[in-house]
Design a protein around this motif. Structure first.
Motif, PDB file in Angstrom:
ATOM      1  N   GLU A  56       0.866  -1.183   0.000  1.00  0.00           N
ATOM      2  CA  GLU A  56       0.000   0.000   0.000  1.00  0.00           C
ATOM      3  C   GLU A  56       0.899   1.229   0.000  1.00  0.00           C
ATOM      4  N   CYS A  57       0.623   2.165  -0.904  1.00  0.00           N
ATOM      5  CA  CYS A  57       1.423   3.378  -1.018  1.00  0.00           C
ATOM      6  C   CYS A  57       0.653   4.587  -0.507  1.00  0.00           C
ATOM      7  N   GLU A  58       1.359   5.688  -0.387  1.00  0.00           N
ATOM      8  CA  GLU A  58       0.709   6.926   0.052  1.00  0.00           C
ATOM      9  C   GLU A  58      -0.392   7.309  -0.927  1.00  0.00           C
ATOM     10  N   GLY A  60      -3.286   6.003  -1.079  1.00  0.00           N
ATOM     11  CA  GLY A  60      -4.180   4.894  -1.382  1.00  0.00           C
ATOM     12  C   GLY A  60      -3.797   4.062  -2.595  1.00  0.00           C
ATOM     13  N   GLU A  61      -2.672   4.371  -3.242  1.00  0.00           N
ATOM     14  CA  GLU A  61      -2.221   3.548  -4.369  1.00  0.00           C
ATOM     15  C   GLU A  61      -1.876   2.147  -3.887  1.00  0.00           C
ATOM     16  N   TRP A  62      -1.975   1.183  -4.799  1.00  0.00           N
ATOM     17  CA  TRP A  62      -1.733  -0.209  -4.438  1.00  0.00           C
ATOM     18  C   TRP A  62      -0.865  -0.875  -5.492  1.00  0.00           C
ATOM     19  N   PRO A  91       5.850   3.632  -0.859  1.00  0.00           N
ATOM     20  CA  PRO A  91       5.216   2.613  -0.006  1.00  0.00           C
ATOM     21  C   PRO A  91       5.068   3.082   1.433  1.00  0.00           C
ATOM     22  N   ARG A  93       2.969   0.647   3.609  1.00  0.00           N
ATOM     23  CA  ARG A  93       2.550  -0.533   4.374  1.00  0.00           C
ATOM     24  C   ARG A  93       2.679  -1.783   3.516  1.00  0.00           C
ATOM     25  N   ASP A  95       1.131  -5.592   3.065  1.00  0.00           N
ATOM     26  CA  ASP A  95      -0.057  -6.375   3.421  1.00  0.00           C
ATOM     27  C   ASP A  95      -0.201  -7.491   2.402  1.00  0.00           C
ATOM     28  N   ASP A 110       1.425  -7.768   7.819  1.00  0.00           N
ATOM     29  CA  ASP A 110       0.584  -6.568   7.727  1.00  0.00           C
ATOM     30  C   ASP A 110       1.223  -5.537   8.653  1.00  0.00           C
ATOM     31  N   GLU A 112       3.261  -1.385   8.937  1.00  0.00           N
ATOM     32  CA  GLU A 112       3.748  -0.122   8.412  1.00  0.00           C
ATOM     33  C   GLU A 112       5.246  -0.236   8.130  1.00  0.00           C
TER      34      GLU A 112
END
Length: 364
Positions: A56-58, A60-62, A91, A93, A95, A110, A112
């Motif tokens: 998960e990126c800043e 909300g990007e994935w 990035p 987080r 998950d 999962d 940070e």
């Protein structure tokens, strides 16, 4: 409307605008994008594969990581896969769930990660010698996620010749529900198919035959990849034949067993100050003799011999002394040795694998 009310309304309006500007500035800072691609890594002999999930990126990007087996054939820290190169936010987080094939175990992480550390490296970049021998400023452009037995996860960033560890994380064992497995198609359920698992364990492209035989009947060395992360205070030092020198137009490259890589400017003397680094895994360099003939040289270092040498010099305390990694080239420019020598008087040679030293070309 009296003056007091007008003043109050004006003040509140000013505060609202200021807060909006501040939020806008914070959003702009957070959403700064960099050009990078993702990759996965595994240790030799211990293939891994992400079942589902990713980064998960800043903003909300994935970024997904489920793009095949990471075999580990090129060594811990080496990127086995890479998919989408492009401008993305950084990035924040991890998950995902993955399969550790030799353990026949799923793990989930999962957590940070240190976005600010990544941002610092991406913003600063690094220096490396180009084809012309002139320094070039380049940027980090790969973020790699390594998976090792026992649920170990390590994140690195890398660029040409450089790789830095961002952090180490711990996954937990998980079991995929039967209800979820029942919904998977014939490709998605491969993690539970006997024929697929047998293929992963026996195919030489995934686990070399030699490695299969060496590991047969042995327990998985859980904890080894944390040992690899131990740092010692050392620096590289070269002992060359008379009037020979390191080629100033080429960097000296050293890879570490924890997956990190460094480039040292051969024009500098000394190449580096003492610094806390992991145990070296490979060395590459270029040397010129008194007649300006150039020789390329490289080797891998035997893993067990390296661990034994550092244990001999440093004992049980990585901070007990400082040491020089002495690379000594012979008079014929056909061979070199590697020795670790501590300020405490202790020293030990390190065995080399795949050593080569060859004449390249004469300097004009």
């Amino acid at each position: 409307m009296n003056k007091a009310i007008k003043f109050l309304l004006s003040f509140l309006f000013f505060i609202q605008i200021s807060c909006q500007d501040k939020k806008s500035n914070q959003k702009t800072k957070t959403m700064t994008k960099y050009e990078w691609t993702e990759g996965t890594s595994a240790a030799l002999g211990y293939p891994m594969e992400v079942y589902k999930g990713g980064i998960e990126c800043e903003g909300g990007e994935w970024v997904g990581l489920n793009f095949g087996i990471a075999s580990g054939n090129q060594g811990w820290g080496t990127i086995n896969n890479g998919m989408s190169n492009g401008f993305k936010s950084l990035p924040k987080r991890l998950d995902f769930i993955w399969m550790s094939y030799l353990e026949n175990q799923f793990y989930q992480v999962d957590t940070e990660i240190d976005t600010e550390k990544i941002r610092k490296y991406f913003s600063q970049g690094f220096e490396i010698k180009g084809a012309s021998g002139k320094p070039q400023h380049l940027n980090y452009d790969v973020i790699s996620v390594g998976m090792a037995p026992g649920g170990v996860v390590v994140v690195w960033i890398s660029g040409v010749g450089w790789q830095k560890e961002i952090g180490r994380y711990q996954g937990k064992k998980v079991t995929i529900p039967e209800s979820e497995i029942a919904k998977l198609d014939s490709h998605e359920n491969r993690f539970w198919r006997k024929d697929y698992l047998e293929m992963v364990h026996t195919r030489e492209q995934i686990i070399p035959k030699k490695v299969q035989e060496e590991n047969k009947g042995k327990p998985i060395p859980l904890g080894l990849w944390d040992v690899y992360r131990t740092r010692f205070s050392w620096k590289p030092v070269f002992e060359l034949p008379e009037n020979a020198k390191l080629n100033p137009l080429r960097d000296v490259g050293i890879e570490m067993i924890n997956g990190e890589k460094e480039q040292f400017d051969a024009a500098k003397n000394p190449l580096s100050d003492f610094d806390f680094r992991a145990i070296p895994r490979s060395i590459s360099m270029s040397v010129s003799d008194k007649d300006n003939n150039r020789y390329g040289a490289a080797c891998n270092l035997d893993g067990k011999s390296s661990l034994d040498a550092f244990n001999t010099v440093f004992g049980d305390d990585p901070k007990s002394t400082k040491a020089e990694l002495i690379i000594k080239v012979n008079e014929a420019f056909s061979f070199f040795t590697v020795k670790l020598k501590g300020e405490n008087g202790k020293e030990a040679f390190i065995k080399t694998d795949s050593l080569e030293m060859f004449k390249s070309k004469k300097k004009n």
